[in-house]
Enzyme design. Sequence first.
Site, PDB file in Angstrom:
ATOM      1  N   LYS A   4       0.875  -1.174   0.000  1.00 28.23           N
ATOM      2  CA  LYS A   4       0.000   0.000   0.000  1.00 28.23           C
ATOM      3  C   LYS A   4       0.914   1.225   0.000  1.00 28.23           C
ATOM      4  CE  LYS A   4      -1.993   3.063   1.783  1.00 28.23           C
ATOM      5  NZ  LYS A   4      -1.800   4.452   1.284  1.00 28.23           N
ATOM      6  N   GLU A  40       9.230   2.054  11.003  1.00 30.36           N
ATOM      7  CA  GLU A  40      10.345   2.975  10.737  1.00 30.36           C
ATOM      8  C   GLU A  40       9.725   4.354  10.683  1.00 30.36           C
ATOM      9  OE1 GLU A  40      12.175   5.369   9.526  1.00 30.36           O
ATOM     10  OE2 GLU A  40      13.071   4.583   7.681  1.00 30.36           O
ATOM     11  N   CYS A  50      13.807  10.506   6.256  1.00 32.26           N
ATOM     12  CA  CYS A  50      13.572  10.131   7.658  1.00 32.26           C
ATOM     13  C   CYS A  50      14.834  10.305   8.488  1.00 32.26           C
ATOM     14  CB  CYS A  50      13.061   8.703   7.732  1.00 32.26           C
ATOM     15  SG  CYS A  50      14.132   7.544   6.931  1.00 32.26           S
ATOM     16  N   GLU A 101      10.060  16.604  14.043  1.00 35.86           N
ATOM     17  CA  GLU A 101      10.495  16.346  12.665  1.00 35.86           C
ATOM     18  C   GLU A 101       9.758  17.292  11.718  1.00 35.86           C
ATOM     19  OE1 GLU A 101       9.168  12.544  10.825  1.00 35.86           O
ATOM     20  OE2 GLU A 101      11.264  12.363  10.200  1.00 35.86           O
TER      21      GLU A 101
HETATM   22  N1  LIG Z   1       9.787   7.863   8.299  1.00 37.09           N
HETATM   23  C1  LIG Z   1       9.645   8.362   7.111  1.00 37.09           C
HETATM   24  O1  LIG Z   1      10.388   8.044   6.197  1.00 37.09           O
HETATM   25  C2  LIG Z   1       8.502   9.270   6.819  1.00 37.09           C
HETATM   26  C3  LIG Z   1       8.018  10.143   7.772  1.00 37.09           C
HETATM   27  N2  LIG Z   1       6.973  10.964   7.449  1.00 37.09           N
HETATM   28  C4  LIG Z   1       6.519  11.914   8.464  1.00 37.09           C
HETATM   29  O2  LIG Z   1       5.112  11.910   8.478  1.00 37.09           O
HETATM   30  C5  LIG Z   1       4.597  13.206   8.293  1.00 37.09           C
HETATM   31  C6  LIG Z   1       3.246  13.132   7.617  1.00 37.09           C
HETATM   32  O3  LIG Z   1       3.305  12.500   6.361  1.00 37.09           O
HETATM   33  P1  LIG Z   1       2.110  11.536   5.898  1.00 37.09           P
HETATM   34  O4  LIG Z   1       2.158  11.348   4.440  1.00 37.09           O
HETATM   35  O5  LIG Z   1       0.829  12.033   6.481  1.00 37.09           O
HETATM   36  O6  LIG Z   1       2.562  10.163   6.605  1.00 37.09           O
HETATM   37  P2  LIG Z   1       1.740   8.887   6.993  1.00 37.09           P
HETATM   38  O7  LIG Z   1       2.483   8.186   8.050  1.00 37.09           O
HETATM   39  O8  LIG Z   1       0.321   9.215   7.303  1.00 37.09           O
HETATM   40  O9  LIG Z   1       1.765   8.006   5.649  1.00 37.09           O
HETATM   41  C7  LIG Z   1       2.576   6.894   5.436  1.00 37.09           C
HETATM   42  C8  LIG Z   1       1.741   5.746   4.887  1.00 37.09           C
HETATM   43  O10 LIG Z   1       0.783   5.338   5.857  1.00 37.09           O
HETATM   44  C9  LIG Z   1      -0.506   5.264   5.276  1.00 37.09           C
HETATM   45  N3  LIG Z   1      -1.512   5.483   6.317  1.00 37.09           N
HETATM   46  C10 LIG Z   1      -1.992   6.662   6.802  1.00 37.09           C
HETATM   47  N4  LIG Z   1      -2.901   6.442   7.768  1.00 37.09           N
HETATM   48  C11 LIG Z   1      -3.005   5.101   7.920  1.00 37.09           C
HETATM   49  C12 LIG Z   1      -3.772   4.256   8.773  1.00 37.09           C
HETATM   50  N5  LIG Z   1      -4.616   4.755   9.674  1.00 37.09           N
HETATM   51  N6  LIG Z   1      -3.603   2.925   8.684  1.00 37.09           N
HETATM   52  C13 LIG Z   1      -2.740   2.403   7.789  1.00 37.09           C
HETATM   53  N7  LIG Z   1      -1.996   3.137   6.937  1.00 37.09           N
HETATM   54  C14 LIG Z   1      -2.130   4.482   7.005  1.00 37.09           C
HETATM   55  C15 LIG Z   1      -0.448   6.340   4.214  1.00 37.09           C
HETATM   56  O11 LIG Z   1      -1.487   6.171   3.271  1.00 37.09           O
HETATM   57  C16 LIG Z   1       0.935   6.100   3.644  1.00 37.09           C
HETATM   58  O12 LIG Z   1       0.921   5.012   2.752  1.00 37.09           O
HETATM   59  C17 LIG Z   1       5.698  13.910   7.524  1.00 37.09           C
HETATM   60  O13 LIG Z   1       5.643  15.288   7.703  1.00 37.09           O
HETATM   61  C18 LIG Z   1       6.925  13.332   8.154  1.00 37.09           C
HETATM   62  O14 LIG Z   1       7.239  14.001   9.334  1.00 37.09           O
HETATM   63  C19 LIG Z   1       6.387  10.927   6.214  1.00 37.09           C
HETATM   64  C20 LIG Z   1       6.840  10.081   5.236  1.00 37.09           C
HETATM   65  C21 LIG Z   1       7.985   9.236   5.458  1.00 37.09           C
HETATM   66  N1  BAL Z   2      17.521   7.447   2.715  1.00 33.40           N
HETATM   67  C1  BAL Z   2      16.228   6.810   2.611  1.00 33.40           C
HETATM   68  C2  BAL Z   2      15.570   6.546   3.910  1.00 33.40           C
HETATM   69  C3  BAL Z   2      14.285   7.273   4.175  1.00 33.40           C
HETATM   70  O1  BAL Z   2      14.167   8.476   4.126  1.00 33.40           O
HETATM   71  O2  BAL Z   2      13.289   6.603   4.495  1.00 33.40           O
END
Ligand SMILES: NC(=O)C1=CN([C@@H]2O[C@H](COP(=O)(O)OP(=O)(O)OC[C@H]3O[C@@H](n4cnc5c(N)ncnc54)[C@H](O)[C@@H]3O)[C@@H](O)[C@H]2O)C=CC1
Ligand code: BAL
Length: 489
Positions: free
Chosen positions: A185, A260, A295, A394
Site C-alpha cells: 500500500k 520505521e 527520515c 520532525e
Molecule cells: N519515516 C519516514 O520516512 C517518513 C516520515 N513521514 C513523516 O510523516 C509526516 C506526515 O506524512 P504523511 O504522508 O501524512 O505520513 P503517513 O504516516 O500518514 O503516511 C505513510 C503511509 O501510511 C498510510 N496510512 C496513513 N494512515 C493510515 C492508517 N490509519 N492505517 C494504515 N496506513 C495508514 C499512508 O497512506 C501512507 O501510505 C511527515 O511530515 C513526516 O514528518 C512521512 C513520510 C515518510
Molecule cells: N535514505 C532513505 C531513507 C528514508 O528516508 O526513508
Amino acid sequence: MAIPNVRIPSRQLYIDGEWREPVKKNRIPIISPATEEIIGEIPAATEEDVDIAVEAARRALARDDWGSTTGAQRAKYLRAIAAKILERKSELAKLESLDCGKTLFEAAWDMDDVAASFEYYADLAEALDSKRKTPVDLHLDSFKTYVLREPLGVVGLITPWNYPLLMATWKVAPALAAGCAAILKPSELASITCLELGEICREVGLPPGALNILTGLGPEAGAPLVSHPHVDKIAFTGSGATGVKIMTAAAQLVKPVTLELGGKSPIVVFDDIDNLDLAVEWTLFGCFANAGQVCSATSRLILQESIASEFLERLLLWIKNIKISDPLEEDCKLGPIVSSGQYEKVLKFISKAKDEGATILCGGERPQHMKKGYYVQPTIITDVNTSMEIWKEEVFGPVLCVKTFKTEEEAIELANDTKYGLASAIMSKDVERCERFTKAFQTGIIWFNCSQPTFTQLPWGGRKRSGFGRDLGEWNISKCFLVLKWPQI
Ligand SMILES: NC(=O)C1=CN([C@@H]2O[C@H](COP(=O)(O)OP(=O)(O)OC[C@H]3O[C@@H](n4cnc5c(N)ncnc54)[C@H](O)[C@@H]3O)[C@@H](O)[C@H]2O)C=CC1
Ligand code: BAL
Ligand code: NA
C-alpha cells in the site's frame, strides 16, 4: 530549459497478477508538486479490494508456483524485476520526479538503488535454500530435531512518499525473497512508480497474487490491511502518529509490526575537522537532499562554538549555489515539497520557530522566482533552545536548526536530547572520539564524517520513537519475513 516529456500510465489496482478496477471505482487525482496542476489519477482501494487482494495472496501461498518455490527460483523473478527497472530507469526516474518533486538526478539514483536491492535480495533468496533446515544436536538418542525457516505468510507493506519506489522495494524485495505473499500500500501522495512495479511483475511472469499493489488513502486502504485477520504481519515506514495507529490496531490481533518512523537526527561538528568546506557540504546534503524529506535527515546541527561563526558563514555561501527549480530541470538541486499539506506544515514550523524567539538566518519562505509549486527555500535557524518545537519535532522539509557546544559531554547531551533515535553523524578527525560517539549516540545508524550514505547490506532502522525492526540487510529477511519452527523427529 526543455523539460523532458513523459506519459503517466493510467493504471488500476494490481491484484492477482491483473489490473483490476477498485470495487467502488474511486480514483485520487495526482497533483504535480512543481506546478500544482492535476496530471493524472490513481485508483483508490477500499476494504472490499483489500479482501480480494488478501484472498489472492493466500491462494498464491497455497499454489505450488509460488508457495513451493525454492529461494533460487524466487531469485530469478527478483533479478528479472531488477533488469526491467534498469531498462525503464530513465522513464521511471521521470515519473518519480513528476510525482513527488524530487530532482531527476536523485530519482535516477533511487532507481539504481531499487535495482540493486532486488539483486541483493535475489542473492539472499538463493542463500536461504541451504539454511531452510538447520539441524540442532540435542545430545540425546531419543530426540532429534531441526529448526525450519518458513515464509511468514501474507504480509502488508505500507510505505511513504519520500522515496516512493525505493521504500516499497526495501520491503517488497525481502518479502518476496523469503517466499511471503505481499500486499503493498504505497502513499496516496506518490504511487505512480509503485503501480509500474505491478506492470513489471506482470511482464516478468511473477506468479499471480505473490505481490498485489493497492493504491489508496491510509484510513481506507491501509487501515483494513492492518486489521485484516489473514494478514500475518505489517511492515510500515511513515509518521509516528500513523505508526501508533498501526501498532494499536495490530495489537488487537497480536499481529507483529515493524515500524520505521523518522527522526530528528543530529550532526555534531567538531573544530578539529580537516576540511571545513567538505563538512559544510555534508551538512547541507544531510539536511537538504530530497528537500529535507528524509527520515534520517540530519536536521539538528550541533556545532563547536570555536568554529561556529566561520562554519555558518560558509554554509550561507554554499547555500547560494543550491539551484531551486522544476525538479525535472537539469542541475536542479532543490525541488518542491511533495504536497500542499506538507508545504503548509513546513512553513508553519518556520513561523512557530520565529514566534518562539529563534532567528531565521536564511530562507524561511517561498523562493521569489518560483511562482507556482510547493517550494521552500533552504532554511537555517539559529538562536534555538531545547524547549522549542523546531528543536524537538520532525519538519520533513529543508530546515536546519543550529545549536553550539563547548565540550564533548555537552555535544553528546544535545545529540541525544530527542525522543527519536534513527540516525546521527559526527564530523571530527579524531578517530578515538568518533569511536566514543559510536557508543554514546542512541541511534541505529551512525555516520562518521558524512551524512546519509545508505547501504543495502546494512540494517536500517531506529531506537526510541523512531521505531523498531530493521529494513535492509539479512536481518530484514530473517526477522521480518521468516518464521522459525521445529519438529521432533
Ligand atoms: N519515516 C519516514 O520516512 C517518513 C516520515 N513521514 C513523516 O510523516 C509526516 C506526515 O506524512 P504523511 O504522508 O501524512 O505520513 P503517513 O504516516 O500518514 O503516511 C505513510 C503511509 O501510511 C498510510 N496510512 C496513513 N494512515 C493510515 C492508517 N490509519 N492505517 C494504515 N496506513 C495508514 C499512508 O497512506 C501512507 O501510505 C511527515 O511530515 C513526516 O514528518 C512521512 C513520510 C515518510
Ligand atoms: N535514505 C532513505 C531513507 C528514508 O528516508 O526513508
Ligand atoms: Na504526487
